[in-house]
Design a protein around this motif. Structure first.
Motif, PDB file in Angstrom:
ATOM      1  N   PRO A 444       0.811  -1.226   0.000  1.00 38.23           N
ATOM      2  CA  PRO A 444       0.000   0.000   0.000  1.00 38.23           C
ATOM      3  C   PRO A 444       0.841   1.272   0.000  1.00 38.23           C
ATOM      4  O   PRO A 444       0.332   2.340  -0.318  1.00 38.23           O
ATOM      5  N   ALA A 445       2.145   1.174   0.334  1.00 37.87           N
ATOM      6  CA  ALA A 445       3.010   2.351   0.362  1.00 37.87           C
ATOM      7  C   ALA A 445       3.277   2.890  -1.041  1.00 37.87           C
ATOM      8  O   ALA A 445       3.578   4.078  -1.197  1.00 37.87           O
ATOM      9  N   VAL A 446       3.158   2.029  -2.073  1.00 32.81           N
ATOM     10  CA  VAL A 446       3.440   2.481  -3.435  1.00 32.81           C
ATOM     11  C   VAL A 446       2.257   2.286  -4.377  1.00 32.81           C
ATOM     12  O   VAL A 446       2.288   2.767  -5.512  1.00 32.81           O
ATOM     13  N   CYS A 447       1.217   1.585  -3.918  1.00 28.61           N
ATOM     14  CA  CYS A 447       0.051   1.332  -4.764  1.00 28.61           C
ATOM     15  C   CYS A 447      -1.226   1.842  -4.112  1.00 28.61           C
ATOM     16  O   CYS A 447      -1.897   2.715  -4.650  1.00 28.61           O
ATOM     17  N   GLY A 448      -1.552   1.324  -2.948  1.00 25.33           N
ATOM     18  CA  GLY A 448      -2.767   1.706  -2.251  1.00 25.33           C
ATOM     19  C   GLY A 448      -3.441   0.487  -1.673  1.00 25.33           C
ATOM     20  O   GLY A 448      -2.864  -0.602  -1.624  1.00 25.33           O
ATOM     21  N   PHE A 449      -4.693   0.691  -1.221  1.00 25.33           N
ATOM     22  CA  PHE A 449      -5.440  -0.415  -0.602  1.00 25.33           C
ATOM     23  C   PHE A 449      -6.933  -0.200  -0.799  1.00 25.33           C
ATOM     24  O   PHE A 449      -7.424   0.904  -0.560  1.00 25.33           O
ATOM     25  N   PRO A 450      -7.655  -1.265  -1.209  1.00 23.46           N
ATOM     26  CA  PRO A 450      -7.166  -2.578  -1.652  1.00 23.46           C
ATOM     27  C   PRO A 450      -6.331  -2.471  -2.932  1.00 23.46           C
ATOM     28  O   PRO A 450      -6.521  -1.542  -3.720  1.00 23.46           O
ATOM     29  N   THR A 451      -5.464  -3.449  -3.141  1.00 21.99           N
ATOM     30  CA  THR A 451      -4.472  -3.357  -4.217  1.00 21.99           C
ATOM     31  C   THR A 451      -5.103  -3.216  -5.590  1.00 21.99           C
ATOM     32  O   THR A 451      -4.724  -2.342  -6.370  1.00 21.99           O
ATOM     33  N   GLU A 452      -6.054  -4.078  -5.924  1.00 21.91           N
ATOM     34  CA  GLU A 452      -6.581  -4.078  -7.284  1.00 21.91           C
ATOM     35  C   GLU A 452      -7.339  -2.794  -7.586  1.00 21.91           C
ATOM     36  O   GLU A 452      -7.200  -2.221  -8.675  1.00 21.91           O
ATOM     37  N   GLU A 453      -8.145  -2.330  -6.642  1.00 22.32           N
ATOM     38  CA  GLU A 453      -8.871  -1.076  -6.857  1.00 22.32           C
ATOM     39  C   GLU A 453      -7.896   0.087  -7.037  1.00 22.32           C
ATOM     40  O   GLU A 453      -8.092   0.953  -7.898  1.00 22.32           O
ATOM     41  N   ALA A 454      -6.834   0.093  -6.239  1.00 21.84           N
ATOM     42  CA  ALA A 454      -5.839   1.159  -6.356  1.00 21.84           C
ATOM     43  C   ALA A 454      -5.088   1.067  -7.671  1.00 21.84           C
ATOM     44  O   ALA A 454      -4.830   2.079  -8.333  1.00 21.84           O
ATOM     45  N   ARG A 455      -4.743  -0.141  -8.083  1.00 23.87           N
ATOM     46  CA  ARG A 455      -4.005  -0.327  -9.333  1.00 23.87           C
ATOM     47  C   ARG A 455      -4.823   0.167 -10.536  1.00 23.87           C
ATOM     48  O   ARG A 455      -4.300   0.816 -11.444  1.00 23.87           O
ATOM     49  N   VAL A 456      -6.114  -0.126 -10.525  1.00 22.27           N
ATOM     50  CA  VAL A 456      -6.980   0.310 -11.618  1.00 22.27           C
ATOM     51  C   VAL A 456      -7.049   1.835 -11.668  1.00 22.27           C
ATOM     52  O   VAL A 456      -6.954   2.446 -12.740  1.00 22.27           O
TER      53      VAL A 456
END
Length: 536
Positions: A444-456
């Protein structure tokens, strides 16, 4: 793959010679490619972390140290597995792997002489087996900065280069992985592929009080790479290695920034952050945090030398990982990251959680005041807790026990300070590094949380390619592996300039202008010594 050198995802499309060698409990990846070089320094890597005295303070000035035990000789039985391309039977063993360490010598020139002699002797008395890896190590009685040794190898600049600060002198692969392998790849990152690793044919190690020059011979007759061919190729390489040490000036000499452009612009940044906040603040929204990044394109006069810039980063932050990764005839990916992804030593695994950023104060009193403000900030605590608990949860999936100590403290770097936690666990089994990597990356420090929602959302918002920025950077091999997170980094190429990357976490309560200021603070370590008055 032989001779030992580089491989990346692009290579897999062209050649079927990607080999995974199970060396004791490690997996070392090789393929048939040109020479690679690596320099290694223990001064900037994590082997052991000096824990803070929590009874005295919640403020941590991070220090890192290593323990090195000289290797005398190791023999292992190895097996091969392939990547699915046409090749040899994956059950067929690599018959021999061996590490030979010679007595200490006084100078790099004497180390080169000893290596040349050892390789020549091997040529006269070759192993009778059809495949294997032999590592030759010559320790040097003086401590020589690895980056200075590499700087002296100017005629190797067109070849793959890896400058990663690590420890433990066994056969290993060094490299990096893209932040998002599913994202479209831009032209500046094409040479790296989705991942890029190398087994160095020539390696220089810097230790506390000593150094070591290393070379590796690898051969496999089933891949038409005989021991004789491997020795001939290595002797050609060694004839080009210089024993001269060229001391690098740890400053950027009279460099002016001719142009600078941020992607996104401040206006588009505000739009992207505010859009993310609307999604986060929606009722029943699963998204809690997203990390948005910026690419700053700068052009300078004269051109920036990647190694010189890397040397200045060492001065900027000694308690961090410095790295330089360069495929053949490609830009250099350099960085000064304070963040460890994980360090595995057989069954023991360590990781770090880091989030929230403040500048350092001009005085001790102001620095303490800023640190306490960060420590008790509700917004920063929320962002940090997401990172820490997510890493804890991912480690619990592969570990029998987890210890988080300290739960929350301040990690002080030369220009910034962060909220910080240290995690360690005991693995249920010596899991494949790639299982651990796929579990922990991206945090989450470089992408976010939850991972998939943040990645999108990142893919929808950012209009540049992160490439290896915020991806894993490190090494694996010898029953041990260590990866940092490739933040505070830049892609540098002579004649083109540099792309400087930085990101910041967006959670409920974030402010786009304050987050922009944080990006400026993080990128300033690259530009602080340059002359901005020449901006066009």
């Amino acid at each position: 793959g032989f001779p030992p050198a580089t491989w990346n995802s692009s290579t897999l499309l062209r050649t079927p010679i990607l080999t995974i060698i199970n060396l004791a409990h490690c997996k070392t990846l090789l393929n048939h490619f040109p020479l690679a070089m690596a320099v290694i320094s223990t001064r900037h890597c994590i082997a052991h972390f000096m824990e803070p005295d929590l009874t005295k303070s919640n403020i941590l000035d991070a220090t890192r140290s290593t323990v090195y035990t000289p290797t005398q000789r190791y023999n292992h039985f190895c097996s091969l597995s392939m990547n699915g391309c046409q090749s040899r039977d994956p059950r067929t063993p690599v018959v021999m792997t061996e590490t030979r360490t010679f007595p200490f010598v006084s100078t790099p020139a004497m180390a080169m002489e000893r290596l040349n002699s050892a390789v020549t002797e091997l040529g006269f008395d070759p192993p009778v087996v059809g495949s294997g890896i032999i590592r030759l190590e010559v320790p040097i009685e003086q401590q020589i900065e690895a980056i200075d040794w590499l700087h002296g190898q100017q005629h190797f600049q067109h070849l793959p280069r890896c400058d990663v600060y690590i420890t433990c002198p066994l056969i290993r692969a060094y490299g990096a992985i893209r932040f998002d392998a599913l994202a479209n790849m831009s032209s500046e990152w094409e040479a790296f592929g989705s991942f890029f690793f190398m087994i160095p044919q020539v390696e220089f190690n810097e230790f506390e009080g000593s150094s070591m020059l290393v070379t590796t011979i690898a051969w496999d007759e089933s891949l038409s790479w005989t021991f004789g061919k491997a020795v001939d190729a290595l002797q050609t390489t060694l004839s080009q290695v210089s024993s001269s040490i060229v001391k690098l000036r740890k400053e950027v000499p009279n460099t002016s920034i001719l142009s600078s452009n941020n992607v996104p612009s401040k206006k588009l940044w505000d739009f992207g952050v505010n859009r993310a906040l609307k999604i986060i603040n929606k009722n029943n929204s699963p998204l809690i945090k997203v990390v948005l990044a910026r690419s700053s394109i700068i052009r300078t006069s004269p051109d920036i030398d990647p190694l010189t810039w890397l040397a200045t980063l060492q001065v900027e932050s000694e308690n961090a990982y410095q790295f330089c990764l360069q495929p053949p005839d490609a830009p250099s990916f350099i960085g000064n990251t304070p963040e460890q992804l994980f360090h595995r030593n057989r069954f023991d695994i360590y990781s770090e959680a880091m989030a929230g950023t403040r500048a350092r104060g001009d005085s001790k009193a102001l620095d303490l005041q800023i640190a306490l403000d960060l420590l008790y900030s509700t917004k920063d605590d929320k962002e940090f807790s997401i990172v820490r608990e997510c890493i804890r949860s991912k480690l619990e999936a592969v570990c029998t026990t987890i210890l988080v100590e300290p739960e929350k403290t301040i990690r002080k770097l030369s220009r910034v300070q962060h909220l910080y936690a240290r995690l360690r666990g005991r693995l249920r089994s010596e899991d494949d590094e790639f299982d651990i990597l796929s579990s922990l990356h991206p945090t989450p420090a470089v992408c976010g949380f939850p991972t998939e929602e943040a990645r999108v959302l990142i893919a929808e918002t950012e209009n540049f390619d992160r490439g290896m920025y915020a991806g894993p950077v490190g090494w694996f091999g010898g029953g041990e592996s260590e990866f940092a997170v490739g933040i505070r980094s830049a892609l540098v190429q002579k004649g083109i300039g540099a792309l400087i990357y930085a990101g910041t976490g967006i959670v409920e309560g974030s402010n786009s202008s304050q987050e922009w200021d944080e990006l400026e603070l993080k990128t300033s370590q690259f530009t602080k010594l340059m002359n901005w008055s020449a901006l066009s």
